[in-house]
Design a protein around this motif. Sequence first.
Motif, mmCIF file in Angstrom:
data_model
loop_
_atom_site.group_PDB
_atom_site.id
_atom_site.type_symbol
_atom_site.label_atom_id
_atom_site.label_comp_id
_atom_site.label_asym_id
_atom_site.label_seq_id
_atom_site.Cartn_x
_atom_site.Cartn_y
_atom_site.Cartn_z
ATOM 1 N N ILE A 1 0.835 -1.205 0.000
ATOM 2 C CA ILE A 1 0.000 0.000 0.000
ATOM 3 C C ILE A 1 0.870 1.256 0.000
ATOM 4 N N LEU A 2 0.257 2.356 -0.374
ATOM 5 C CA LEU A 2 0.916 3.666 -0.316
ATOM 6 C C LEU A 2 0.447 4.375 0.943
ATOM 7 N N GLY A 3 1.361 5.089 1.588
ATOM 8 C CA GLY A 3 1.025 5.855 2.784
ATOM 9 C C GLY A 3 0.271 7.122 2.439
ATOM 10 N N PRO A 4 -0.218 7.830 3.456
ATOM 11 C CA PRO A 4 -0.980 9.052 3.249
ATOM 12 C C PRO A 4 -0.234 10.121 2.452
ATOM 13 N N ASP A 5 1.085 10.116 2.540
ATOM 14 C CA ASP A 5 1.870 11.103 1.799
ATOM 15 C C ASP A 5 2.332 10.551 0.451
ATOM 16 N N GLY A 6 1.786 9.388 0.055
ATOM 17 C CA GLY A 6 2.169 8.769 -1.205
ATOM 18 C C GLY A 6 3.422 7.928 -1.106
ATOM 19 N N SER A 7 3.944 7.779 0.124
ATOM 20 C CA SER A 7 5.194 7.040 0.308
ATOM 21 C C SER A 7 4.998 5.553 0.083
ATOM 22 N N ASN A 8 6.040 4.955 -0.435
ATOM 23 C CA ASN A 8 6.072 3.524 -0.671
ATOM 24 C C ASN A 8 6.971 2.902 0.384
ATOM 25 N N TYR A 9 6.652 1.709 0.822
ATOM 26 C CA TYR A 9 7.439 1.006 1.824
ATOM 27 C C TYR A 9 8.288 -0.037 1.116
ATOM 28 N N LEU A 10 9.581 -0.044 1.379
ATOM 29 C CA LEU A 10 10.483 -0.989 0.741
ATOM 30 C C LEU A 10 10.544 -2.284 1.538
ATOM 31 N N VAL A 11 10.795 -3.385 0.851
ATOM 32 C CA VAL A 11 10.880 -4.687 1.504
ATOM 33 C C VAL A 11 12.028 -4.691 2.503
ATOM 34 N N SER A 12 11.755 -5.197 3.681
ATOM 35 C CA SER A 12 12.766 -5.298 4.725
ATOM 36 C C SER A 12 13.660 -6.502 4.464
ATOM 37 N N HIS A 13 14.950 -6.334 4.647
ATOM 38 C CA HIS A 13 15.876 -7.451 4.519
ATOM 39 C C HIS A 13 15.759 -8.395 5.706
ATOM 40 N N GLU A 14 15.105 -7.933 6.758
ATOM 41 C CA GLU A 14 14.923 -8.746 7.954
ATOM 42 C C GLU A 14 13.503 -9.289 8.021
#
Length: 129
Positions: free
Chosen positions: A105-118
């Motif tokens: 999903i995209l955050g309220p500010d349009g931010s994208n979340y990158l896959v965590s290496h952990e």
Amino acid sequence: MGRLFVVTLEGKIYSCKYCGVHLAVSDDILSKSFHCRYGRAYLFSKVANVTVGETEERMMTTGKHIVADIFCVQCGSNVGWKYETAHEKSQKYKEGKSVLERFKILGPDGSNYLVSHEAHIGGSDADDA
């Protein structure tokens, strides 16, 4: 197929990463402490513009739950899951609630979340809620 009805939400919106349809508002976040195989996930009291898949029993970090995957109503992407039944008494608060995977999903500010290496490889669930 029929006409597609999409609800437009107001406020700080979380939307589908793939098509931009509104899924939830930040005021409905119950916990940001959940995890999935791709990293963080948020527990919401309610979500919009999703269809609910078949229920299945899954072993998660906090025990057995009956859950159903949820999909974006517009593009069909899997965006998280909904808790139908929790077997443990301490987990009953999750019933009827939905988890949106932050990576999808995209955050309220349009931010994208990158896959965590952990990221976790096993079942998805909260560390603590």
